[in-house]
Design an enzyme around this catalytic site. Structure first.
Site, mmCIF file in Angstrom:
data_model
loop_
_atom_site.group_PDB
_atom_site.id
_atom_site.type_symbol
_atom_site.label_atom_id
_atom_site.label_comp_id
_atom_site.label_asym_id
_atom_site.label_seq_id
_atom_site.Cartn_x
_atom_site.Cartn_y
_atom_site.Cartn_z
ATOM 1 N N GLY A 1 4.921 2.047 -10.921
ATOM 2 C CA GLY A 1 3.984 3.168 -10.984
ATOM 3 C C GLY A 1 3.934 3.867 -12.331
ATOM 4 O O GLY A 1 3.373 4.962 -12.435
ATOM 5 N N GLU B 1 12.078 2.431 -3.463
ATOM 6 C CA GLU B 1 11.729 3.766 -2.954
ATOM 7 C C GLU B 1 12.480 4.067 -1.671
ATOM 8 O O GLU B 1 12.844 5.210 -1.411
ATOM 9 C CB GLU B 1 10.206 3.877 -2.779
ATOM 10 N N TRP C 1 0.816 -1.226 0.000
ATOM 11 C CA TRP C 1 0.000 0.000 0.000
ATOM 12 C C TRP C 1 0.848 1.274 0.000
ATOM 13 O O TRP C 1 0.330 2.355 -0.173
ATOM 14 C CB TRP C 1 -0.947 -0.012 1.207
ATOM 15 N N LYS C 2 2.149 1.124 0.253
ATOM 16 C CA LYS C 2 3.043 2.301 0.343
ATOM 17 C C LYS C 2 2.444 3.313 1.334
ATOM 18 O O LYS C 2 1.827 2.899 2.300
ATOM 19 C CB LYS C 2 3.271 2.891 -1.056
ATOM 20 N N HIS D 1 12.915 -2.072 -0.668
ATOM 21 C CA HIS D 1 12.153 -1.515 -1.793
ATOM 22 C C HIS D 1 12.944 -0.343 -2.383
ATOM 23 O O HIS D 1 13.570 0.419 -1.658
ATOM 24 C CB HIS D 1 10.767 -1.051 -1.319
ATOM 25 N N GLY E 1 1.704 -2.762 -6.259
ATOM 26 C CA GLY E 1 1.549 -1.473 -5.584
ATOM 27 C C GLY E 1 0.149 -0.921 -5.777
ATOM 28 O O GLY E 1 -0.805 -1.330 -5.121
ATOM 29 N N GLY E 2 0.014 0.003 -6.724
ATOM 30 C CA GLY E 2 -1.232 0.743 -6.931
ATOM 31 C C GLY E 2 -2.474 -0.137 -7.012
ATOM 32 O O GLY E 2 -3.509 0.193 -6.406
ATOM 33 N N GLU F 1 11.936 -5.911 -9.135
ATOM 34 C CA GLU F 1 11.123 -4.750 -9.495
ATOM 35 C C GLU F 1 11.971 -3.751 -10.275
ATOM 36 O O GLU F 1 12.709 -2.952 -9.674
ATOM 37 C CB GLU F 1 10.595 -4.061 -8.232
HETATM 38 P P1 PGA Z 1 3.195 -0.479 -8.732
HETATM 39 O O1 PGA Z 1 4.253 -0.618 -7.529
HETATM 40 O O2 PGA Z 1 2.447 -1.794 -8.798
HETATM 41 O O3 PGA Z 1 2.295 0.659 -8.307
HETATM 42 O O4 PGA Z 1 3.966 -0.206 -9.976
HETATM 43 C C1 PGA Z 1 4.940 -1.819 -7.321
HETATM 44 C C2 PGA Z 1 5.878 -1.668 -6.147
HETATM 45 O O5 PGA Z 1 6.581 -0.667 -6.057
HETATM 46 O O6 PGA Z 1 5.931 -2.563 -5.284
#
Ligand code: PGA
Length: 245
Positions: A167, A93, A9-10, A91, A227-228, A161
């Protein structure tokens, strides 16, 4: 190998948004052939774990130490007490925004395992690295450097990833995903011997209800990190169900 679908869910969600987990829990329960987990923000771990007790709730990160003077950080022991059963580490990010090195990521994986969590360890290349043709070298080096010595398929999963796919709606070609997963598989057997063949390797980056079945069918893809599309049951449940298609 049993597939694993992990939602991330970030920094999204709220107490009200936990209602999305009800149909996700039901979908996970109804499918005997797939493991499902959702990594929610730290503040939502406890209420999520109470609300959907049969669904695996996870953290998105943990500190590499159990406690101490680290303002704002949350340890693996703490998220376990809140009800988490798994965590993501490394991750991209966090590697980028919080300047986490491979050493730090390895420490987090070790701490998480010591606290009893299953771990999804992320690796991936930038678009420049892919354009230069160095993606496999970069990703396998990142894996080797972040890989905990006590790694075991029973608790550790790798997630590939590509940063340029996160994203963005851009997804690698299926053969590019399989090639990278094969390279990761080779590196896993280098690192840990034959048991490396039993470690799950997830793909993550712009997974959607439309592409999930194709990606899951690709060679050496043992699941998805989403993610999204994991934020809403309307998009995450079809991804959980994609195996059946
Ligand atoms: P995303 O993110 O599905 O929104 O591209 C994946 C993730 O960063 O785990």
């Amino acid at each position: 190998m049993r597939k694993l679908i992990v939602g991330n869910w970030k920094m999204n969600g709220s107490l009200a948004a936990l209602a999305e987990l009800d149909p996700i829990e039901r979908a996970a329960q109804s499918r005997g052939d797939v493991d499902v987990a959702v990594a929610v923000p730290a503040t939502l771990i406890a209420p999520a774990a109470v609300r959907v007790p049969s669904l695996t709730i996870g953290a998105q990160d943990v500190h590499q130490l159990a406690n101490g003077a680290h303002t704002g950080c949350v340890s693996a022991v703490m998220v376990v007490e809140a009800g988490a059963r798994m965590t993501i580490v490394g991750h991209s990010e966090r590697r980028t925004d919080q300047a986490e090195t491979d050493d730090i990521v390895r420490g987090k994986a070790v701490a998480a395992h010591a606290a009893g969590l299953n771990v999804v360890l992320c690796v991936g290349e930038t678009s420049d690295q892919r354009d230069y043709g160095t993606a496999e070298v970069i990703v396998t080096a990142q894996l080797a450097a972040s890989f905990p010595a006590e790694a075991d398929p029973a608790w550790l999963t790798i997630a590939y990833e590509p940063l340029w796919a996160i994203g963005t709606g851009r997804v690698p070609a299926i053969n590019e995903i399989s090639d990278m997963h094969r390279a990761i598989r080779r590196e896993l057997t280098n690192l840990m011997g034959p048991s490396g063949t039993a470690m799950r390797i997830l793909y993550g980056g712009s997974v959607s209800p439309d592409n999930a079945a194709n990606i899951l069918a690709a060679a050496d893809v043992d699941g998805l990190l989403v993610g999204g599309a994991s934020l809403k049951a309307a998009t995450f449940v079809p991804i959980i169900d994609a195996l059946a298609r």
